[in-house]
Design a protein around this motif. Structure first.
Motif, PDB file in Angstrom:
ATOM      1  N   LEU A  34      35.050  37.507  32.815  1.00 34.69           N
ATOM      2  CA  LEU A  34      36.046  37.232  33.846  1.00 34.69           C
ATOM      3  C   LEU A  34      35.479  37.502  35.233  1.00 34.69           C
ATOM      4  O   LEU A  34      35.786  36.774  36.190  1.00 34.69           O
ATOM      5  N   TYR A  35      34.623  38.517  35.346  1.00 36.96           N
ATOM      6  CA  TYR A  35      34.042  38.850  36.649  1.00 36.96           C
ATOM      7  C   TYR A  35      33.076  37.780  37.145  1.00 36.96           C
ATOM      8  O   TYR A  35      32.692  37.759  38.319  1.00 36.96           O
ATOM      9  N   LEU A  36      32.697  36.855  36.261  1.00 36.79           N
ATOM     10  CA  LEU A  36      31.777  35.770  36.632  1.00 36.79           C
ATOM     11  C   LEU A  36      32.519  34.470  36.955  1.00 36.79           C
ATOM     12  O   LEU A  36      31.878  33.450  37.210  1.00 36.79           O
ATOM     13  N   THR A  72      31.608  25.833  37.771  1.00 35.01           N
ATOM     14  CA  THR A  72      31.916  27.256  37.798  1.00 35.01           C
ATOM     15  C   THR A  72      32.296  27.706  36.390  1.00 35.01           C
ATOM     16  O   THR A  72      32.675  26.901  35.535  1.00 35.01           O
ATOM     17  N   VAL A  73      32.212  29.002  36.178  1.00 34.90           N
ATOM     18  CA  VAL A  73      32.537  29.552  34.861  1.00 34.90           C
ATOM     19  C   VAL A  73      33.977  29.227  34.469  1.00 34.90           C
ATOM     20  O   VAL A  73      34.247  28.797  33.349  1.00 34.90           O
ATOM     21  N   LYS A  74      34.923  29.413  35.387  1.00 37.99           N
ATOM     22  CA  LYS A  74      36.327  29.176  35.034  1.00 37.99           C
ATOM     23  C   LYS A  74      36.573  27.704  34.708  1.00 37.99           C
ATOM     24  O   LYS A  74      37.362  27.385  33.797  1.00 37.99           O
ATOM     25  N   ASP A  75      35.878  26.787  35.419  1.00 42.74           N
ATOM     26  CA  ASP A  75      36.034  25.364  35.108  1.00 42.74           C
ATOM     27  C   ASP A  75      35.421  25.030  33.756  1.00 42.74           C
ATOM     28  O   ASP A  75      35.959  24.220  32.990  1.00 42.74           O
ATOM     29  N   VAL A 105      42.728  30.565  29.212  1.00 43.19           N
ATOM     30  CA  VAL A 105      41.373  30.635  29.763  1.00 43.19           C
ATOM     31  C   VAL A 105      41.071  32.032  30.301  1.00 43.19           C
ATOM     32  O   VAL A 105      39.992  32.587  30.059  1.00 43.19           O
ATOM     33  N   GLU A 106      42.018  32.621  31.010  1.00 39.52           N
ATOM     34  CA  GLU A 106      41.785  33.971  31.541  1.00 39.52           C
ATOM     35  C   GLU A 106      41.614  34.974  30.403  1.00 39.52           C
ATOM     36  O   GLU A 106      40.720  35.833  30.455  1.00 39.52           O
TER      37      GLU A 106
END
Length: 261
Positions: free
Chosen positions: A128-130, A91-94, A118-119
């Motif tokens: 962020l929306y991804l 995922t993008v956040k990972d 990260v945020e």
């Protein structure tokens, strides 16, 4: 801050870079420009230690980078390459969280500070929306911005960008360049678009056939004569009415490489 001293690089039967030397000051936006095959990406890869030069030395704060650990280099330099070398569909956040790896011990948990960084990095890169999408669900331009977010999460002193505007539409090209221009760090970017280079870079390194042809401000490097000599096109030079920076326009007729090239 960074010195490149007499760097050469060869592969079997071909020399790619020829005895290149230059230095970079802290906080500058440095653009590396030149035709295809001039050695731009190779030079960047030697700077961030993906490739080992055939001869010469790269120093960071007067330290030989060959003597630095990969972890220390990753704390000092963040890289956004042309490719997206991710083997798994994170995922993008990972993926952005991986930018915090140089600061962690083996198997250490992500901290509140890591999540906050990260945020903020995802917000800056407009991804962020991804955050819950996987890399395979993204367009080429979205992937590029995610990789920028991961680089921002490293909080390094130097950001290296290899063709950062590839796959981006005009709006996102300008947004990305505006973003990195405002960062209080040193930026080194290989760029194809000479108008972007003229608008955003403090200094330019012009590469041609593996040689450093010229170094200086955009006004010093991007002259009609030099563009004709290196890029083999006629160039006109004016000012962008919005930014007052150099603006170039090109005309290719009757300008080509000589028969011996």
């Amino acid at each position: 801050m960074l010195q490149v001293k007499n760097i050469s690089f060869s592969v079997p039967e071909k020399q790619i870079l020829h005895d290149i030397s230059f230095s970079m000051d802290q906080g500058k936006f440095i653009g590396i420009i030149g035709p295809n095959g001039s050695g731009k990406s190779t030079m960047l890869k030697i700077i961030y230690r993906y490739l080992k030069q055939s001869s010469g030395q790269v120093t960071l704060y007067e330290n030989d980078m060959e003597q630095m650990t990969r972890k220390k280099i990753a704390q000092e330099m963040a890289v956004v390459s042309q490719e997206t070398p991710v083997l798994f569909d994170f995922t993008v956040k990972d993926l952005v969280m991986m930018g915090r790896t140089p600061y962690k011990q083996w198997l250490a948990q992500d901290s509140k500070e890591d999540f906050a960084i990260v945020e903020e990095s995802m917000k800056l890169a407009d991804v962020l929306y991804l955050k819950d999408r996987t890399l395979g669900q993204l367009s080429g331009g979205e992937k590029k911005r995610v990789m920028l977010a991961r680089a921002l999460a490293q909080q390094a002193n130097i950001l290296i960008l290899d063709e950062p505007t590839n796959h981006l539409d005009i709006e996102h090209q300008l947004q990305l360049m505006d973003l990195v221009k405002e960062l209080p760090i040193t930026i080194i970017a290989a760029l194809h678009d000479l108008n972007l280079a003229a608008s955003y870079c403090d200094e330019l390194l012009l590469m041609d056939e593996g040689n450093l042809h010229r170094k200086g401000t955009p006004e010093q490097v991007l002259t009609e004569e030099t563009i004709k000599q290196v890029f083999h096109v006629q160039a006109g030079i004016s000012k962008n009415p919005f930014t007052q920076k150099l603006h170039l326009f090109f005309y290719a007729e009757n300008v080509g490489r000589s028969e011996d090239k």
